[in-house]
Design an enzyme around this catalytic site. Structure first.
Site, PDB file in Angstrom:
ATOM      1  N   PHE A  37       0.850  -1.198   0.000  1.00  0.00           N
ATOM      2  CA  PHE A  37       0.000   0.000   0.000  1.00  0.00           C
ATOM      3  C   PHE A  37       0.887   1.250   0.000  1.00  0.00           C
ATOM      4  O   PHE A  37       1.844   1.328   0.758  1.00  0.00           O
ATOM      5  CB  PHE A  37      -0.871  -0.049   1.262  1.00  0.00           C
ATOM      6  CG  PHE A  37      -2.021   0.906   1.271  1.00  0.00           C
ATOM      7  CD1 PHE A  37      -3.204   0.607   0.611  1.00  0.00           C
ATOM      8  CD2 PHE A  37      -1.933   2.111   1.956  1.00  0.00           C
ATOM      9  CE1 PHE A  37      -4.280   1.480   0.642  1.00  0.00           C
ATOM     10  CE2 PHE A  37      -3.001   2.989   1.988  1.00  0.00           C
ATOM     11  CZ  PHE A  37      -4.180   2.680   1.327  1.00  0.00           C
TER      12      PHE A  37
ATOM     13  N   ASP B 104       1.509  -5.386   8.480  1.00  0.00           N
ATOM     14  CA  ASP B 104       0.373  -4.482   8.373  1.00  0.00           C
ATOM     15  C   ASP B 104      -0.884  -5.355   8.262  1.00  0.00           C
ATOM     16  O   ASP B 104      -1.060  -6.068   7.273  1.00  0.00           O
ATOM     17  CB  ASP B 104       0.537  -3.607   7.126  1.00  0.00           C
ATOM     18  CG  ASP B 104      -0.614  -2.631   6.952  1.00  0.00           C
ATOM     19  OD1 ASP B 104      -1.735  -2.956   7.370  1.00  0.00           O
ATOM     20  OD2 ASP B 104      -0.381  -1.553   6.375  1.00  0.00           O
TER      21      ASP B 104
ATOM     22  N   TYR C  21     -11.135   0.910  10.859  1.00  0.00           N
ATOM     23  CA  TYR C  21     -12.337   1.380  10.156  1.00  0.00           C
ATOM     24  C   TYR C  21     -12.740   0.464   9.001  1.00  0.00           C
ATOM     25  O   TYR C  21     -13.764   0.688   8.371  1.00  0.00           O
ATOM     26  CB  TYR C  21     -12.165   2.820   9.652  1.00  0.00           C
ATOM     27  CG  TYR C  21     -10.879   3.091   8.884  1.00  0.00           C
ATOM     28  CD1 TYR C  21     -10.709   2.669   7.577  1.00  0.00           C
ATOM     29  CD2 TYR C  21      -9.834   3.772   9.494  1.00  0.00           C
ATOM     30  CE1 TYR C  21      -9.532   2.909   6.890  1.00  0.00           C
ATOM     31  CE2 TYR C  21      -8.646   4.028   8.815  1.00  0.00           C
ATOM     32  CZ  TYR C  21      -8.500   3.593   7.505  1.00  0.00           C
ATOM     33  OH  TYR C  21      -7.329   3.830   6.838  1.00  0.00           O
ATOM     34  N   LYS C  22     -11.943  -0.563   8.706  1.00  0.00           N
ATOM     35  CA  LYS C  22     -12.304  -1.478   7.612  1.00  0.00           C
ATOM     36  C   LYS C  22     -13.179  -2.602   8.199  1.00  0.00           C
ATOM     37  O   LYS C  22     -14.290  -2.338   8.613  1.00  0.00           O
ATOM     38  CB  LYS C  22     -11.033  -1.978   6.930  1.00  0.00           C
ATOM     39  CG  LYS C  22     -10.330  -0.829   6.179  1.00  0.00           C
ATOM     40  CD  LYS C  22      -8.980  -1.178   5.609  1.00  0.00           C
ATOM     41  CE  LYS C  22      -8.402   0.051   4.885  1.00  0.00           C
ATOM     42  NZ  LYS C  22      -6.951  -0.030   4.677  1.00  0.00           N
TER      43      LYS C  22
ATOM     44  N   ARG D 273     -12.965  -4.611  -6.306  1.00  0.00           N
ATOM     45  CA  ARG D 273     -12.891  -5.364  -5.045  1.00  0.00           C
ATOM     46  C   ARG D 273     -14.290  -5.594  -4.522  1.00  0.00           C
ATOM     47  O   ARG D 273     -15.120  -4.680  -4.491  1.00  0.00           O
ATOM     48  CB  ARG D 273     -12.079  -4.587  -3.994  1.00  0.00           C
ATOM     49  CG  ARG D 273     -10.599  -4.690  -4.184  1.00  0.00           C
ATOM     50  CD  ARG D 273      -9.833  -4.252  -2.945  1.00  0.00           C
ATOM     51  NE  ARG D 273     -10.341  -3.018  -2.366  1.00  0.00           N
ATOM     52  CZ  ARG D 273      -9.712  -2.341  -1.419  1.00  0.00           C
ATOM     53  NH1 ARG D 273      -8.570  -2.782  -0.919  1.00  0.00           N
ATOM     54  NH2 ARG D 273     -10.216  -1.221  -0.936  1.00  0.00           N
TER      55      ARG D 273
HETATM   56  C1  LIG Z   1      -6.156   1.160   4.716  1.00  0.00           C
HETATM   57  C2  LIG Z   1      -4.695   0.977   4.738  1.00  0.00           C
HETATM   58  C3  LIG Z   1      -3.844   1.962   5.248  1.00  0.00           C
HETATM   59  C4  LIG Z   1      -4.411   3.273   5.693  1.00  0.00           C
HETATM   60  O1  LIG Z   1      -3.575   4.000   6.514  1.00  0.00           O
HETATM   61  P1  LIG Z   1      -4.182   5.236   7.335  1.00  0.00           P
HETATM   62  O2  LIG Z   1      -3.042   5.733   8.102  1.00  0.00           O
HETATM   63  O3  LIG Z   1      -5.307   4.710   8.165  1.00  0.00           O
HETATM   64  O4  LIG Z   1      -4.694   6.222   6.345  1.00  0.00           O
HETATM   65  C5  LIG Z   1      -2.496   1.695   5.285  1.00  0.00           C
HETATM   66  N1  LIG Z   1      -1.995   0.512   4.847  1.00  0.00           N
HETATM   67  C6  LIG Z   1      -2.803  -0.442   4.338  1.00  0.00           C
HETATM   68  C7  LIG Z   1      -2.235  -1.726   3.853  1.00  0.00           C
HETATM   69  C8  LIG Z   1      -4.166  -0.230   4.263  1.00  0.00           C
HETATM   70  O5  LIG Z   1      -4.955  -1.163   3.745  1.00  0.00           O
END
Ligand SMILES: *Cc1c(COP(=O)(O)O)cnc(C)c1O
Length: 423
Positions: free
Chosen positions: A127, A208, A233-234, A383
């Protein structure tokens, strides 16, 4: 074997998690398949947020120590509750910060480049926010990211081979940061195996968990993972921008946090107001400043649901939903040039599907106009996350039938093949 609507109905009837669906709010009564981007609001999360607001109204400053959920201890308490979802000891998890900030915290704590080991190992499918954080952490140490950030390559642009990752664990690597579940293809990496291989080579490793938390079980402590971080939040349904979490294995307790602040303090010392930090003896040391209490409050209710439902049950239903989805896609959409981009085998498949098509952006728009919410990942990915707590087998059936209509009648051609600002 042919799958029918009746099969979907029977599966719903024998679903032991079906009752949780009525606890959630569905915008416009849609079929919501985007719980891996932003989970839905539940009545319990709404209630716990209102209860924290009420404590503010009733107690003012004393809300830190009074009321149903005293704010001063909330990060620790929610961390203890969340620990079972990641297979950690209660003192190893804290609810704090954001995913990206927590990654910064953990890398600044655990990345100690020396003469021989100066590199961080990640992957090319990671990501972007994680990559940006790793690049800036290298720069802060005076290291050139182009040289010192190693990204394991993918053969097919979708998945990673564990063998390739292990091969990249050279004696120049000081730290490894990888996803548990890849955000596009939904591939699960074998965290147990990768941790074992990293430790054999004296490399620290962290994961992560953004796309696995609340969707699959973990055994972080048993596997000996050094650290992990995730958003809430997911799949966890904590609400937009809800406070994230991190895990540090207890053998690292006592490490000085790379990014310190007064909330890193031992709780009994924090208000001594000394200029020398006395860090908490557990994971609490990795907090920085005042927690975002109102963004943490929905998690109190949201987590209760997970503890009641049980993460093993959630995983079982999730696997069954995604398997049913894959079967229907193969049965109904064979002639429309979709590629299933997620791993097919149970052991390698996370909680969402990744359907590739060159018209993906406008197929997503057509689905949304039919009140079905997917998400689009540039350039060609759809997705689809059937969430165990609130999606049904009939949802999956209806989605595939709608997709079929959109393709058969070419209604997607009414839309521009371009992503929205927020996809
Ligand atoms: C959703 C997500 C993030 C989001 O990071 P935030 O700091 O909450 O904006 C980071 N890494 C991955 C792999 C994600 O899926």
């Amino acid at each position: 074997m042919t799958f029918t609507l009746d099969d979907a109905k029977h599966l719903d009837q024998s679903d032991n998690l079906a009752s949780f669906r009525q606890e959630f709010y569905f915008p416009n009564d849609c079929i919501y398949l985007d719980g891996n981007s932003l989970g839905l609001l539940s009545k319990r999360a709404e209630q716990s947020l209102l209860s924290v607001l009420d404590a503010w109204r009733q107690f003012g400053i004393d809300g830190w120590t009074k009321g149903e959920n005293p704010w001063f201890y909330l990060s620790e308490q929610l961390g203890e509750k969340m620990a079972s979802l990641v297979g950690a000891n209660p003192q190893e998890v804290i609810v704090t910060g954001s995913t990206t900030v927590n990654l910064h915290q953990l890398v600044s704590t655990f990345f100690h480049p020396n003469n021989a080991r100066t590199k961080i190992l990640a992957d090319e499918l990671n990501f972007p926010s994680d990559i940006y954080a790793l690049q800036s952490q290298l720069k802060l140490k005076g290291l050139e990211p182009d040289i010192h950030l190693i990204r394991v390559k993918s053969d097919d642009g979708r998945t990673l081979q564990e063998e390739d990752i292990i091969e990249a664990m050279t004696d120049e690597i000081a730290l490894i940061v990888l996803p548990s579940v890849l955000y596009r293809s939904g591939q699960i990496l074998d965290m147990k195996r990768l941790t074992k291989e990293a430790h054999k080579r004296n490399i620290l490793i962290g994961f992560d968990l953004c796309h696995s938390i609340g969707s699959i079980p973990h055994a972080l402590s048993e596997w000996g993972v050094d650290f992990a971080f995730w958003c809430t939040y997911k799949h966890l349904n904590g609400g937009p921008g809800s406070v994230a979490a991190l895990y540090v294995n207890q053998r690292h307790f006592g490490q000085i946090p790379g990014l310190a602040g007064w909330f890193s303090s031992h709780k009994s010392k924090q208000f001594d107001m000394e200029h020398t930090l006395s860090p908490a003896g557990d994971v609490g040391a990795f907090q920085i400043g005042t927690p975002h209490v109102l963004s943490m409050a929905p998690l109190i209710g949201a987590l209760e649901i997970f503890l009641e439902a049980g993460i093993e049950n959630i995983r079982q239903k999730s696997l069954s939903l995604t398997r049913f989805f894959i079967n229907l896609i193969q049965q109904e959409l064979a002639e429309y040039n979709f590629t299933i981009g997620n791993p097919i085998e149970d052991a390698h498949r996370g909680g969402h599907l990744f359907l590739e098509h060159k018209e993906a952006a406008r197929i997503c728009k057509a689905l949304k106009d039919k009140n079905i919410i997917p998400d689009f990942r540039s350039p060609n990915g759809i997705r689809l996350a059937p969430v165990a707590l609130y999606n049904s087998y009939v949802d999956v059936w209806n989605t595939v039938q709608t997709l079929k209509d959109i393709m058969k009648n070419e209604t997607y051609k009414q839309y521009e093949n371009k992503r929205e600002v927020v996809a």
